[in-house]
Design a protein around this motif. Structure first.
Motif, PDB file in Angstrom:
ATOM      1  N   THR A 173       0.597  -1.140   0.428  1.00  0.00           N
ATOM      2  CA  THR A 173      -0.079  -0.128   0.128  1.00  0.00           C
ATOM      3  C   THR A 173       0.653   1.210  -0.237  1.00  0.00           C
ATOM      4  OG1 THR A 173      -1.734  -0.914   0.956  1.00  0.00           O
ATOM      5  CG2 THR A 173      -1.545   1.876   1.513  1.00  0.00           C
ATOM      6  N   TRP A 174       1.899   1.228   0.631  1.00  0.00           N
ATOM      7  CA  TRP A 174       2.986   2.631   0.935  1.00  0.00           C
ATOM      8  C   TRP A 174       3.606   3.081  -0.658  1.00  0.00           C
ATOM      9  CZ3 TRP A 174       8.731   1.765   0.585  1.00  0.00           C
ATOM     10  CH2 TRP A 174       9.227   3.315   0.834  1.00  0.00           C
ATOM     11  N   GLN A 175       3.756   1.768  -1.239  1.00  0.00           N
ATOM     12  CA  GLN A 175       4.472   1.215  -2.708  1.00  0.00           C
ATOM     13  C   GLN A 175       3.318   2.242  -3.466  1.00  0.00           C
ATOM     14  OE1 GLN A 175       4.982  -2.250  -3.285  1.00  0.00           O
ATOM     15  NE2 GLN A 175       7.217  -1.608  -3.249  1.00  0.00           N
ATOM     16  N   ARG A 176       1.838   2.127  -3.399  1.00  0.00           N
ATOM     17  CA  ARG A 176       1.097   3.489  -4.308  1.00  0.00           C
ATOM     18  C   ARG A 176       1.612   4.795  -3.801  1.00  0.00           C
ATOM     19  NH1 ARG A 176      -4.279   1.293  -2.236  1.00  0.00           N
ATOM     20  NH2 ARG A 176      -5.477   2.784  -3.542  1.00  0.00           N
ATOM     21  N   ALA A 177       2.168   5.501  -2.649  1.00  0.00           N
ATOM     22  CA  ALA A 177       2.527   6.893  -2.427  1.00  0.00           C
ATOM     23  C   ALA A 177       3.307   7.350  -3.732  1.00  0.00           C
ATOM     24  CB  ALA A 177       2.685   7.251  -1.391  1.00  0.00           C
ATOM     25  N   PHE A 178       3.763   6.652  -4.934  1.00  0.00           N
ATOM     26  CA  PHE A 178       4.921   6.944  -5.714  1.00  0.00           C
ATOM     27  C   PHE A 178       4.568   6.220  -6.569  1.00  0.00           C
ATOM     28  CE2 PHE A 178       6.760   5.778  -1.075  1.00  0.00           C
ATOM     29  CZ  PHE A 178       7.659   6.870  -0.951  1.00  0.00           C
ATOM     30  N   PRO A 179       5.177   7.305  -7.665  1.00  0.00           N
ATOM     31  CA  PRO A 179       4.695   7.268  -9.539  1.00  0.00           C
ATOM     32  C   PRO A 179       5.882   5.679  -9.724  1.00  0.00           C
ATOM     33  CG  PRO A 179       6.386   8.718  -8.579  1.00  0.00           C
ATOM     34  CD  PRO A 179       6.360   8.468  -7.987  1.00  0.00           C
ATOM     35  N   SER A 180       7.186   4.572  -8.943  1.00  0.00           N
ATOM     36  CA  SER A 180       7.079   3.699  -9.819  1.00  0.00           C
ATOM     37  C   SER A 180       7.463   2.938  -8.483  1.00  0.00           C
ATOM     38  CB  SER A 180       8.261   3.796  -9.924  1.00  0.00           C
ATOM     39  OG  SER A 180       8.951   2.972 -10.417  1.00  0.00           O
ATOM     40  N   LYS A 181       7.201   1.900  -8.444  1.00  0.00           N
ATOM     41  CA  LYS A 181       7.520   0.434  -7.104  1.00  0.00           C
ATOM     42  C   LYS A 181       9.010   0.288  -7.281  1.00  0.00           C
ATOM     43  CE  LYS A 181       2.874  -1.756  -6.719  1.00  0.00           C
ATOM     44  NZ  LYS A 181       2.044  -3.133  -6.583  1.00  0.00           N
ATOM     45  N   ARG A 182       9.411   0.498  -8.420  1.00  0.00           N
ATOM     46  CA  ARG A 182      10.994  -0.573  -8.429  1.00  0.00           C
ATOM     47  C   ARG A 182      11.786   1.229  -7.373  1.00  0.00           C
ATOM     48  NH1 ARG A 182       9.753   0.034 -15.089  1.00  0.00           N
ATOM     49  NH2 ARG A 182      10.528   1.623 -14.519  1.00  0.00           N
ATOM     50  N   GLU A 183      11.174   2.203  -7.837  1.00  0.00           N
ATOM     51  CA  GLU A 183      12.029   3.101  -6.722  1.00  0.00           C
ATOM     52  C   GLU A 183      12.316   2.694  -5.144  1.00  0.00           C
ATOM     53  OE1 GLU A 183      14.110   6.288  -7.745  1.00  0.00           O
ATOM     54  OE2 GLU A 183      13.443   5.612 -10.015  1.00  0.00           O
ATOM     55  N   VAL A 184      10.218   1.959  -4.488  1.00  0.00           N
ATOM     56  CA  VAL A 184      10.439   1.950  -3.401  1.00  0.00           C
ATOM     57  C   VAL A 184      10.362   0.376  -3.387  1.00  0.00           C
ATOM     58  CG1 VAL A 184      10.403   3.775  -2.737  1.00  0.00           C
ATOM     59  CG2 VAL A 184       8.348   2.321  -3.908  1.00  0.00           C
ATOM     60  N   PRO A 185      11.171  -1.107  -3.050  1.00  0.00           N
ATOM     61  CA  PRO A 185      11.316  -1.927  -3.411  1.00  0.00           C
ATOM     62  C   PRO A 185      11.313  -2.665  -1.714  1.00  0.00           C
ATOM     63  CG  PRO A 185      13.469  -1.763  -4.317  1.00  0.00           C
ATOM     64  CD  PRO A 185      12.782  -0.404  -4.002  1.00  0.00           C
ATOM     65  N   ILE A 186      10.606  -3.651  -1.877  1.00  0.00           N
ATOM     66  CA  ILE A 186      10.044  -3.724   0.047  1.00  0.00           C
ATOM     67  C   ILE A 186      11.214  -5.369  -0.401  1.00  0.00           C
ATOM     68  CG2 ILE A 186       8.456  -5.448   0.696  1.00  0.00           C
ATOM     69  CD1 ILE A 186       5.659  -4.608  -0.678  1.00  0.00           C
ATOM     70  N   ILE A 187      12.460  -5.301   0.862  1.00  0.00           N
ATOM     71  CA  ILE A 187      13.241  -5.770   0.995  1.00  0.00           C
ATOM     72  C   ILE A 187      13.258  -7.216   1.264  1.00  0.00           C
ATOM     73  CG2 ILE A 187      14.683  -4.409  -0.446  1.00  0.00           C
ATOM     74  CD1 ILE A 187      15.527  -3.881   2.698  1.00  0.00           C
ATOM     75  N   GLY A 188      12.361  -7.196   2.225  1.00  0.00           N
ATOM     76  CA  GLY A 188      12.352  -8.445   3.601  1.00  0.00           C
ATOM     77  C   GLY A 188      11.022  -8.086   4.378  1.00  0.00           C
ATOM     78  N   VAL A 189      10.308  -9.419   4.813  1.00  0.00           N
ATOM     79  CA  VAL A 189       8.689  -8.851   5.714  1.00  0.00           C
ATOM     80  C   VAL A 189       8.946  -9.855   6.646  1.00  0.00           C
ATOM     81  CG1 VAL A 189       6.887  -9.698   5.292  1.00  0.00           C
ATOM     82  CG2 VAL A 189       8.029  -8.591   3.356  1.00  0.00           C
ATOM     83  N   THR A 190       9.049  -9.400   7.579  1.00  0.00           N
ATOM     84  CA  THR A 190       8.803 -10.245   8.834  1.00  0.00           C
ATOM     85  C   THR A 190       6.892 -10.609   9.399  1.00  0.00           C
ATOM     86  OG1 THR A 190       8.633  -8.886  10.735  1.00  0.00           O
ATOM     87  CG2 THR A 190      11.118  -9.792   9.368  1.00  0.00           C
ATOM     88  N   GLU A 191       6.969 -11.187   9.923  1.00  0.00           N
ATOM     89  CA  GLU A 191       5.625 -11.629  11.231  1.00  0.00           C
ATOM     90  C   GLU A 191       5.181 -10.067  11.457  1.00  0.00           C
ATOM     91  OE1 GLU A 191       3.642 -13.363  14.746  1.00  0.00           O
ATOM     92  OE2 GLU A 191       4.736 -15.228  13.560  1.00  0.00           O
ATOM     93  N   ARG A 192       6.006  -9.285  11.896  1.00  0.00           N
ATOM     94  CA  ARG A 192       5.657  -8.149  12.448  1.00  0.00           C
ATOM     95  C   ARG A 192       5.736  -6.403  11.348  1.00  0.00           C
ATOM     96  NH1 ARG A 192       6.938  -7.778  18.696  1.00  0.00           N
ATOM     97  NH2 ARG A 192       5.529  -9.936  19.546  1.00  0.00           N
ATOM     98  N   GLU A 193       6.393  -7.526  10.625  1.00  0.00           N
ATOM     99  CA  GLU A 193       6.811  -5.554  10.586  1.00  0.00           C
ATOM    100  C   GLU A 193       7.969  -5.932   8.628  1.00  0.00           C
ATOM    101  OE1 GLU A 193      10.388  -3.223  11.818  1.00  0.00           O
ATOM    102  OE2 GLU A 193      11.136  -5.117  13.166  1.00  0.00           O
ATOM    103  N   ALA A 194       7.487  -4.737   8.054  1.00  0.00           N
ATOM    104  CA  ALA A 194       8.009  -5.283   6.503  1.00  0.00           C
ATOM    105  C   ALA A 194       9.394  -4.329   6.402  1.00  0.00           C
ATOM    106  CB  ALA A 194       7.229  -4.662   5.044  1.00  0.00           C
ATOM    107  N   PHE A 195      10.520  -4.472   5.603  1.00  0.00           N
ATOM    108  CA  PHE A 195      11.524  -3.467   5.535  1.00  0.00           C
ATOM    109  C   PHE A 195      11.335  -2.865   3.703  1.00  0.00           C
ATOM    110  CE2 PHE A 195      12.024  -6.148   9.035  1.00  0.00           C
ATOM    111  CZ  PHE A 195      12.508  -5.695   9.771  1.00  0.00           C
ATOM    112  N   ALA A 196      11.671  -1.759   3.505  1.00  0.00           N
ATOM    113  CA  ALA A 196      11.801  -0.852   2.684  1.00  0.00           C
ATOM    114  C   ALA A 196      13.284  -0.289   1.942  1.00  0.00           C
ATOM    115  CB  ALA A 196      10.462  -0.761   2.146  1.00  0.00           C
ATOM    116  N   GLU A 197      13.322  -0.128   0.863  1.00  0.00           N
ATOM    117  CA  GLU A 197      14.184   0.995   0.623  1.00  0.00           C
ATOM    118  C   GLU A 197      14.023   2.068  -0.133  1.00  0.00           C
ATOM    119  OE1 GLU A 197      18.206  -1.604   0.736  1.00  0.00           O
ATOM    120  OE2 GLU A 197      17.164  -1.527  -1.392  1.00  0.00           O
TER     121      GLU A 197
END
Length: 144
Positions: free
Chosen positions: A58-82
């Motif tokens: 959902t956060w990626q939708r705040a940007f023009p391109s998902k490639r600019e804000v990749p999700i790099i990892g996900v745990t049970e409690r949180e996601a990590f992105a760049e």
């Protein structure tokens, strides 16, 4: 990001950086960026998300391109992105201005029931991408 949305986003990013760094303008930059994040989330029909992966997507939708804000990892409690988009604050050392600029992201994620935290900022000298954490708030996790 050659699209008109991408060019507009980069222009807005420069304006946000300028207003976040100037003491007289920074008074209004955080509330303004929060409002923009809220309006954009509302206009895109953002709904409360209970899972870290869905929240990060959902956060990626705040940007023009998902490639600019990749999700790099996900745990049970949180996601990590760049954030790969070159920030006008890159290397400036002005972490306070970065915090003010990220009001946009915090508001967008909050609208989806989450919390947005900057783990590493491009404003730090030598850092070329931001690392962030996105997690559902407790109230969002228990609202089912």
């Amino acid at each position: 990001m050659a699209s008109w949305r991408g060019r507009l986003f980069k222009l807005a990013l420069r304006g946000a950086a300028w207003s976040s760094r100037n003491s007289w303008a920074s008074v209004v930059s955080t509330p303004l960026l929060s409002a923009i994040g809220n309006v954009l989330a509302r206009s895109r029909g953002v709904q409360t998300q209970h899972q870290p992966q869905a929240l990060a997507e959902t956060w990626q939708r705040a940007f023009p391109s998902k490639r600019e804000v990749p999700i790099i990892g996900v745990t049970e409690r949180e996601a990590f992105a760049e954030i790969h988009t070159v920030c006008p604050l890159r290397g400036s050392g002005d972490l306070a201005a970065c915090h003010r600029m990220m009001a946009y992201d915090r508001a967008f994620v909050a609208r989806a029931g989450g919390k947005f935290v900057v783990l590493e900022s491009q404003a730090t000298p030598g850092v070329t991408r931001c690392r962030v954490s996105i997690a559902p708030t407790l109230s969002a996790r228990f609202r089912r």
